[in-house]
Design an enzyme around this catalytic site. Structure first.
Site, mmCIF file in Angstrom:
data_model
loop_
_atom_site.group_PDB
_atom_site.id
_atom_site.type_symbol
_atom_site.label_atom_id
_atom_site.label_comp_id
_atom_site.label_asym_id
_atom_site.label_seq_id
_atom_site.Cartn_x
_atom_site.Cartn_y
_atom_site.Cartn_z
ATOM 1 C CB THR A 298 -0.917 0.013 1.241
ATOM 2 O OG1 THR A 298 -1.441 1.338 1.417
ATOM 3 C CG2 THR A 298 -0.172 -0.362 2.519
ATOM 4 C CD GLU B 7 -2.034 5.221 4.791
ATOM 5 O OE1 GLU B 7 -1.648 5.325 5.958
ATOM 6 O OE2 GLU B 7 -2.476 6.185 4.139
ATOM 7 C CE1 TYR C 202 -3.782 -1.802 5.855
ATOM 8 C CE2 TYR C 202 -2.940 0.301 5.057
ATOM 9 C CZ TYR C 202 -3.471 -0.945 4.806
ATOM 10 O OH TYR C 202 -3.702 -1.348 3.510
ATOM 11 C CE LYS D 47 -2.072 -4.435 4.008
ATOM 12 N NZ LYS D 47 -2.400 -5.547 3.094
#
Ligand code: NAP
Ligand code: F7E
Length: 325
Positions: free
Chosen positions: A130, A132, A153, A157
């Protein structure tokens, strides 16, 4: 020979589009689903209940936090391709459940990679990474950009991303990490900001609500259409040599501008209906994500085509139709 694919997270937004794509391509599809006290298969029911897919789509109970179920599903499905899409995918929720998020999103990927290494080392593996992971690093972000995650998160990831690369380098697994920027659709979870806005537009149009309350309106995201992104995932697993790819539109839009697009689609002025409240802000925010997907264009022949304004319009139209039953 019919190819077999295993999709974790098949009941989610991306999993449902990917399952449709692979069935269209003639794959036998296996999906991992969580046991729930109420039905959680709404997004895949249309394909699961379709008689044309009988025997071609099999669901297996399991959980990313449970190694035994992952080993069993790998042994039972004997996959040629594995798409690891299952995750606690909500950034704000990850601040409330950091430990669970790490277990499902980071350790979950490792549990699955290990199940593959020991039981199906020839299978090709896709990890749902991601944007992110870039977090605070300024845009445009691409495959070689420095990572600086800003949430549990994003950190989980990033762990899974490096684990994927490590299994490729250490054990010669065909393992790729797709670094996808935000992608949305009418199937987007209701608590993500785009869908929260388009559902509010539908409710306000129907006279069932008057406003929607949001958090940070200044955040910039690179929003594409999920249906196009699952094609990119599949293409990543068809290359001769495994590699990591960014998928993005290359266009950045603020939350404020997305609201303008969604409200103006039905002739409303967003300023009359959007309120803000700090409770929807995050302890640490990602200010600006805007991807450079040149490598995917050059090597996969993949390009996003739906504009963010078109996306907002199609999501609003679907939410209005859903409300009308
Ligand atoms: P989503 O709609 O939230 O779907 C997540 C899926 O994971 C659901 O099927 C969910 O099952 C399943 N899941 C969650 N926790 C699990 C667990 N412990 N064990 C087994 N299954 C579990 O997410 P999405 O938008 O489709 O995204 C797919 C993947 O791409 C995710 O890994 C996400 O983090 C990543 N990603 C998404 C975006 C994006 O913009 N959409 C961008 C980059 C990366 P239930 O249906 O039972 O909840
Ligand atoms: O927030 C701001 C919020 O929750 C987008 C996931 O798919 O994409 C997604 O993560 C922006 C943020 O998505 C509200 O602060 C303002 O800046 O829709 P979101 P996300 O955090 O970008 C990435 C790529 C993933 O990988 C994730 O799995 O909008 N925002 N007001 C709000 N966000 C929410 N949810 N709710 C608000 O009221």
């Amino acid at each position: 020979m019919t190819k077999r694919a295993l999709i974790t997270g098949i009941t989610g937004q991306d999993g449902s589009y990917l399952a449709e794509l692979l069935l269209e391509k003639g794959y036998e599809v296996h999906g991992l689903v969580r046991r729930s006290s109420s039905f959680n298969r709404g997004r895949i029911d249309p394909i699961y209940l379709d008689p044309a897919n009988q025997g071609r789509l099999t669901l297996h109970y399991g959980d990313m936090t449970d190694s035994t179920s992952l080993i069993n599903v790998v042994r039972e499905s004997r996959p040629d391709e594995v798409y690891n899409l299952a995750a606690q995918s909500h950034v704000a929720v990850s601040f409330e459940m950091p430990e669970y998020t790490a277990s499902a999103d980071a350790m979950g990927a490792i549990r699955l990679l290990e199940a593959l290494r020991q039981n199906a080392p020839e299978a090709r593996f896709y990890q749902a990474s991601t944007s992110e992971m870039f977090g605070l690093t300024p845009p445009p972000q691409h495959e070689d950009t420095h990572f600086h995650p800003r949430s549990p998160y994003g950190a989980a990831k990033l762990h899974a991303h490096w684990a994927t690369i490590n299994y490729r380098e250490a054990y010669d697994l065909y393992a790729v990490s797709g670094i996808l920027f935000n992608h949305e659709s009418p199937r987007r979870g209701e608590s993500f900001v785009t869908r929260k806005i388009t559902r509010a537009v539908a409710a306000i149009t129907a006279g069932r609500a008057t406003s929607v309350t949001l958090g940070n309106l200044d955040a910039v995201r690179d929003w594409g259409y999920a249906k196009e992104y699952v094609e990119g995932m599949w293409r990543m697993l068809q290359q001769d040599v495994p590699g990591d790819y960014v998928l993005a539109t290359g266009v950045g839009t603020t939350v404020r501008d997305f609201a303008e697009m969604a409200f103006s689609h039905v002739g409303l002025d967003w300023r009359e209906h959007v309120e803000t409240d700090a409770r929807f802000e995050r302890p640490s925010e990602v200010p600006e994500l805007l991807g450079d997907a040149s490598r995917a264009a050059a090597e996969l022949g993949w390009k996003a085509t739906t504009t963010v304004r078109q996306l907002a319009g199609l999501m609003v139209d679907t939410d209005i139709a859903l409300l009308q039953g």
